[in-house]
Design an enzyme around this catalytic site. Sequence first.
Site, PDB file in Angstrom:
ATOM      1  N   ASP A 321       5.742  -1.973  -5.655  1.00  0.00           N
ATOM      2  CA  ASP A 321       5.399  -0.814  -5.919  1.00  0.00           C
ATOM      3  C   ASP A 321       5.519   0.450  -5.478  1.00  0.00           C
ATOM      4  O   ASP A 321       6.474   1.116  -4.291  1.00  0.00           O
ATOM      5  CB  ASP A 321       4.299  -0.997  -5.881  1.00  0.00           C
ATOM      6  CG  ASP A 321       2.870   0.011  -6.789  1.00  0.00           C
ATOM      7  OD1 ASP A 321       3.807   0.816  -7.145  1.00  0.00           O
ATOM      8  OD2 ASP A 321       1.565   0.566  -5.838  1.00  0.00           O
ATOM      9  N   ASP A 555      -0.086  -4.154  -3.403  1.00  0.00           N
ATOM     10  CA  ASP A 555      -1.464  -4.379  -2.711  1.00  0.00           C
ATOM     11  C   ASP A 555      -2.926  -4.060  -3.045  1.00  0.00           C
ATOM     12  O   ASP A 555      -4.141  -4.054  -2.774  1.00  0.00           O
ATOM     13  CB  ASP A 555      -0.605  -3.554  -1.140  1.00  0.00           C
ATOM     14  CG  ASP A 555      -1.182  -1.373  -1.932  1.00  0.00           C
ATOM     15  OD1 ASP A 555      -1.200  -2.073  -3.465  1.00  0.00           O
ATOM     16  OD2 ASP A 555      -0.549  -0.658  -1.635  1.00  0.00           O
ATOM     17  N   ASP A 559      -2.207  -6.278  -8.898  1.00  0.00           N
ATOM     18  CA  ASP A 559      -0.847  -7.242  -8.459  1.00  0.00           C
ATOM     19  C   ASP A 559      -1.004  -8.037  -8.804  1.00  0.00           C
ATOM     20  O   ASP A 559      -0.108  -9.039  -8.959  1.00  0.00           O
ATOM     21  CB  ASP A 559      -0.572  -6.213  -7.320  1.00  0.00           C
ATOM     22  CG  ASP A 559      -0.016  -4.889  -7.802  1.00  0.00           C
ATOM     23  OD1 ASP A 559       0.790  -4.263  -8.787  1.00  0.00           O
ATOM     24  OD2 ASP A 559      -0.033  -4.354  -5.998  1.00  0.00           O
TER      25      ASP A 559
END
Length: 793
Positions: A321, A555, A559
């Site tokens: 990410d 995080d 996800d």
Amino acid sequence: MERKKTMAQVREHLTIPSGRPEGWTPTPGGGLSRAEAERRAEAGESNRCRVQPGKNVFQILAGNLFTLFNLLNAALAVCLALVGSYRNMLFLGVVISNTLIGTVQELRAHHTIQRLKLLNAPVCHVLRDGEELACHPDELVRGDLVVLRAGDQVPADALVVRGEGAANEALLTGESDAVSKRPEDWLLSGSYITEGRFTAQLVLVGEESYVSRLTLAARRIKRPQSGLMTSLRKLIRVVSAALVPLGIALFCKQFFFMRAPLEEAVPSTVAAMLGMIPEGLMLLTSIAMAVGVVKLGRRGTLVQELFGIETLARADVLCLDKTGTLTTGQMRLRELVPEAADEAELRRKLSRFLGAFEGAAGTLNALREAVEPGTEQPVAVLPFSSERKRSAAAFADGVTLVLGAPSFVLGDAAPPEMRSRVEALAAEGLRVLVLCEGRGTIRDGETPEMERVLGLCVLEDTLRPRVADTLRYFREQGVQVKIISGDDPRTVSTVARRAGVDGAERWCDTSALTPAQLAQAAEEYTVFGRVTPLQKKQLVEALKLNGHSVAMTGDGVNDIPALKSADCSIAIAGGADAVGQAAQLTLLEADFARMPEIVDEGRRVINNITRAASLFLVKTLYSFALTVLLLALPAAYPFMPIQLTLVSSLTIGIPTFFLALEPNHERIRGRFLETVLLHAVPGAAAVTVCALLSMLLERFGLGREVCSTLATLCAGTIGLLVLAGVCFPLTRLRACVLGVMTGAFVLACLFLGRVFYLEMLTLSQLVLLALVFACGLGVLLGVTWALRRRLRK
């Protein structure tokens, strides 16, 4: 009853709550009483979620003690004791030592994991009996009033009772823009407060919260299995299935058909079965993994699943990410661009504006790092909101300063030259704010007309320290890096290019792609923007279908489905707690630069276990081969249990203990089973030939004890040759281990021959030994050459 039905529907459809819930009762302003909170906790209304507990100390002890092979070893020892063959029970010392070492290492790993979890425990602030208290999120109950300030994470789905500000829901949605919140708005568990101060009442707690429901849905996704352990379990299943039947058949053949006395039939059968048991292989694997857990724990990495170390080391695609991995999630002021004011005036006015706000908003913090806030108190302020995209402060002298996105502050009144400049900066992935000045004050959320455009504030994402070095490491290791983000793909592409991601210019907006188009784009593009949680999972699965081994960092709760689908999942600390529970590894210091250390540790584990498995399987394979052949041939098993203890300890047990723990960061090559068999089959074939030739000499008048001695000496020497091959290329440690083991074998044969039932050989018997060993060496070299040639083809 109606409420329970509604909750069931919410849970089933994973809907985000909105509006005031039916039957909602507001909590008094001072919060619940302690007694009421305890009552609700006992009634099952706490914020505690069910988590799969790890092993406790008793389970670790039982798991290491009561294994199938330990029970088999104990049964074989009883058989030897019943026939009075006590010396042959020496193998129990090895079994006990292995069990103790494995238990101690696993307990150390368990202690490290528990300590790191404790250090990483979150804290919430709750009102009870009118007092603000700090507590763990699990201690909260439905109806609690929690106090949330900028930087706090929302512990459960809550309704705002007092306060205004903004929350970042990127961990849930992937969108990095903050969402404004006011009374009766929902704050979702897992989101972060970016501005303002709230008092919010918890409504959906524990497993009813949005985060928990999303996590529960992700649990249905089957976790990819460890390739290493899958291969080892296959080997263990084959050995376990054949071990007892072969042992019984061999005993019956020797005792009933060859009329061997019980005192000989039992020890030789026990020797055959001991040889087939790779008693330390699984244990050594667990030790190597446990040592890795302890090492990584000292470096700020929490290992939730032991084999996450292995799967990361094998990964050839790494999905990242932007926020939290490449960047710190914080902005920094890149430059001030004066317009109507010069730079000195622009700084003074910006300082005056910053002094009017006390919140810890990310944008304001970035500006405060570069410009010292003033001390003048405003007469009115307009907090920033994601809808207004601006904030303002009015002062006693009639001046109002406004800071925000140019299109929201100026609209169509922005000068064409400035508009072009803003568009060019935004195309580079930069965030541009304009500072304007007007006369008047703030009324009902509206600001006076702007008279002067003072200048532009250009902000950029702050890259994590050493992120470029980390990405260079993965590039050199042949690992593709894919950036998957919920942000605008152009912004993400710019950040990726600054960080040094290969192919960062190949970006893709996934918002309009079908699943089939997304699967095709997975290979073609490097940067993916506007990605939904479902699309993240689809991207990971598409890469895996194309034959890649995929690791992913995350995080946010959004996800979790993708993390569960990946071969290896890594959580970045500072995100949602549920992500850490779903991931195999957690970077506690949120330091992406730790990733190469994890890869190196995984390589050490896999490479060293591969070496160890090769040595263990030599003994297992030749014991199997000899047992099967001797069922048809008129000869007894060539080894005594104590002789196999000598050979296996010096060529397998002791060396593998040292080799499994040494540094080894070589790139993993080949598949586990192929590599292991390449090293093990030649040695096993050579020992089998030597043992058969040795026992054949009994037909030519050589005593059985002498034939057994020849077989033992050949097995030990060939075992040392296999050890030398496994140790290549030699390091100082490997050379030392090989030299010590060779010396110990020679000394044991010369001075402890009687202990191990080894006979002193005459000159003619030494010649026979040389001939038998030469045949074994020829088989060793010939089979090795044939296998390598086949693999090359």
